[in-house]
Design an enzyme around this catalytic site. Sequence first.
Site, PDB file in Angstrom:
ATOM      1  N   GLU A  49      24.137 108.882 -44.754  1.00 29.63           N
ATOM      2  CA  GLU A  49      23.092 108.899 -45.776  1.00 29.63           C
ATOM      3  C   GLU A  49      23.479 109.759 -46.981  1.00 29.63           C
ATOM      4  OE1 GLU A  49      20.931 108.072 -41.861  1.00 29.63           O
ATOM      5  OE2 GLU A  49      22.424 109.549 -42.538  1.00 29.63           O
ATOM      6  N   PHE A 111       8.798 111.740 -32.797  1.00 27.36           N
ATOM      7  CA  PHE A 111      10.227 111.474 -32.795  1.00 27.36           C
ATOM      8  C   PHE A 111      10.706 111.095 -34.190  1.00 27.36           C
ATOM      9  CE2 PHE A 111      13.736 108.346 -32.286  1.00 27.36           C
ATOM     10  CZ  PHE A 111      14.696 109.227 -31.802  1.00 27.36           C
ATOM     11  N   GLN A 112      11.722 111.787 -34.661  1.00 27.67           N
ATOM     12  CA  GLN A 112      12.323 111.588 -35.977  1.00 27.67           C
ATOM     13  C   GLN A 112      11.310 111.755 -37.106  1.00 27.67           C
ATOM     14  OE1 GLN A 112      14.742 107.953 -36.000  1.00 27.67           O
ATOM     15  NE2 GLN A 112      16.483 109.172 -35.304  1.00 27.67           N
ATOM     16  N   LYS A 161       5.758 104.210 -41.456  1.00 27.50           N
ATOM     17  CA  LYS A 161       6.344 103.035 -40.823  1.00 27.50           C
ATOM     18  C   LYS A 161       5.371 101.862 -40.757  1.00 27.50           C
ATOM     19  CE  LYS A 161       8.582 101.587 -36.516  1.00 27.50           C
ATOM     20  NZ  LYS A 161       9.045 102.025 -35.165  1.00 27.50           N
ATOM     21  N   MET A 475      39.432 127.146 -55.254  1.00 29.92           N
ATOM     22  CA  MET A 475      38.649 128.009 -56.123  1.00 29.92           C
ATOM     23  C   MET A 475      38.196 129.273 -55.401  1.00 29.92           C
ATOM     24  SD  MET A 475      37.691 128.413 -59.213  1.00 29.92           S
ATOM     25  CE  MET A 475      37.496 126.909 -60.163  1.00 29.92           C
TER      26      MET A 475
END
Length: 562
Positions: A49, A111-112, A161, A475
Site C-alpha cells: 500500500e 478485526f482490521q 464496508k 547523508m
Amino acid sequence: MKMSGAEAIIESLKNENVDVVFGYPGGAVLTLYDALYTAEFRHILTKHEQGAVHAADGYARATGKVGVVIATSGPGATNLVTGIATAYMDSIPLVAITGQVAVPLIGRDSFQEADIRGITTPVTKHNYLVKKVEDLPGVLKEAFYIARTGRPGPVVVDVAKDVFAASLDYHYASEVKLRGYHPIFEGNLETINQVFEELRSARKPLIFIGGGVNLSGSSEALRQLVDQTGFPVISTLMGLGSLPYDHPQFFGMVGMHGTYAANMATTECDLLLGIGVRFDDRVTGLLSDFASKAKVVHFDIDPAEINKNVLAHLRVIGDLKWSLPALVQRVKDVSSELKQQVRAWTENVLSWQRENPLTYERDAELVMPQTVIEKVSELTQGDAVIVTDVGQHQMWVAQYYGFKHPLSFLTSGGLGTMGYGLPAALGAQCGLPDSTVILFAGDGGIMMNCQELATAANYNFPVKILILNNQTLGMVAQWQRMFYGGRYSHTSLKGNTDFVKLAEAMGVAGLRVTKPEELDKVLKEALATPGPVVVDIRTPETVDVLPMVPSGARLDQMIMGG
C-alpha cells in the site's frame, strides 16, 4: 440511476475524469474491487500500500492531476499514512479511498479496524468517514474539489464496508459550495501596486521561487517577470525546473546545500520576493539572520504560510496564476529602467558564481556520484522526468542535473521520505507513458520499497533506476563524519545484497558500473533498453554533499567543496 455504493464510487471517479487508480485489495473493499472489475479506467496493483500511495503521488506531480489510491481497512489504510504525509508536506493533490469495518462494528476494536480519520487528521487537508451510502457522491465531489483547489493536498475518504453494498439513487453535483472553505484565486490588486513600488526602489532585489510556481503552472509568467526585470533568481528544492537551469539570471538552489551565489545573494539582498515558498528551515539556515538586510514580499495562496517562519513586510495572497501575470503587466513599461538599476547587483551575484562554482574532487579510478548525474543530464539534455529518493543523491541531483522544464523533478521535499522514489517513478511513468523517467536512488532508500520492482516488471514501465551504491547511509554518515567525530553508528550497508540479481529476480534487467570507463556505455545501454532497467553504480563511500550550511549556522557560513 439506482446503483450500489461501490458503483457510485466508480461513477464518481469517471465524472472526475480519473484515468488510473493505484491500490491493493482487501476484505473491507472487496465489494469496491468487484465493481472495479468492469471499470473503464486502469487500476495499477502495487506490491504494498505504501507503494500505491507514493505512485499516486508521483502520478499527480508529473501530470498535475489528482492522484487516486485505494486501500482496505486497518493495516491497509495505515500503510498509506507515510505517503499521505509526504503529499501533505509538498502540497500534492491526492484522494485516498479506504475501506472501514461495517457501521455496527465501528468503535469495537473489530478485526482490521483502525481510526484512519483520526490518524490522518494532522496530515490531510480534509478527511471523511462515510457511514451513509447517500452521502457518497457528495463526499467524493467535495474530496476532489478540496484536493485540487487552493493550496492542493491529500484528502482521505474512509468508507464503511456495508456502505459499498448499500443502494442509492445516484446524482453527482455539478459544483461544490462549502461553508468556511473559500480557496483564494484572486487577491487585492492594490498589493500588486505596492510590490511594484518596492521593485522600483530596490537596488539589490532577488526573486526566490518555490514549489508553488511548479504546482500552479506559473512558470511562463515567472519567466516573463524575470526577463522584464533582470532580477537574479534562486530556487528551493521544490522550485527547480520552474526556470531553466541555464537561464542567465538563475543562480541555483538556496539553503543547506545551496550554491555559494544563491546563499550570498540571499544574505546581501535588500528586497526578497518569495514566490510560492514556505521558508523551510533547510532554506533559511539561522532564522534570525535569514535575509536580514531585506524587505520580504511573500506571494502565496495559503494565508497560513504568511509570517509562519519569516516575517513578511508585504504579503500577496492569491493564486500565482493571478498575481504573477498582474505583476508582469505592471512592470512591462519600466523594464529597461528596472534592468538598469540592478545591473551592478546582478554583476555582483555573477562574480560570486564565477569565483565559487559548484565543484567536486574527481578521481580517475572512482565513479564519482556527481559525474553520474552530469552524464545523465548530458545524455538526456534535460528532457527527462527525474525522480529521486532521499539522501545525498537527492542533493547532488538538485545541484548537478540541468532541469529545463516545470514538473520535471519529483522528490520528497518536506517529509524527506526514504522509499518514495521507486513507486513515485512508476506513477510518473504511468501518467506520462511517452516520457523518459529516470530514478536516482541510494542503496539505502531503494530497499525500503524494492518490492515495487516487481510492479515495474508486471506493467513493463520503462523506468531507468540508477542506484548510487556507496554501501552506506550516505547523508547520515556524512553528518556522523562532520559532526560526530567520525563515529559511524549503524550506517554501514555493506552486505550481500546484489542489486542486479535482485532486479533480475523480479523480472527487471540489471546492469552494473564499477569503473569510470564503463559509465557512458552502460548508461546509454540502459536508456536504449526497452522496459525497466536497474543500474547498480558503485560509488566511493566518503564523498560529501558540499557546499553545506551546518545546522544552526547562517547561510553565509558555508562549508565549501574542493
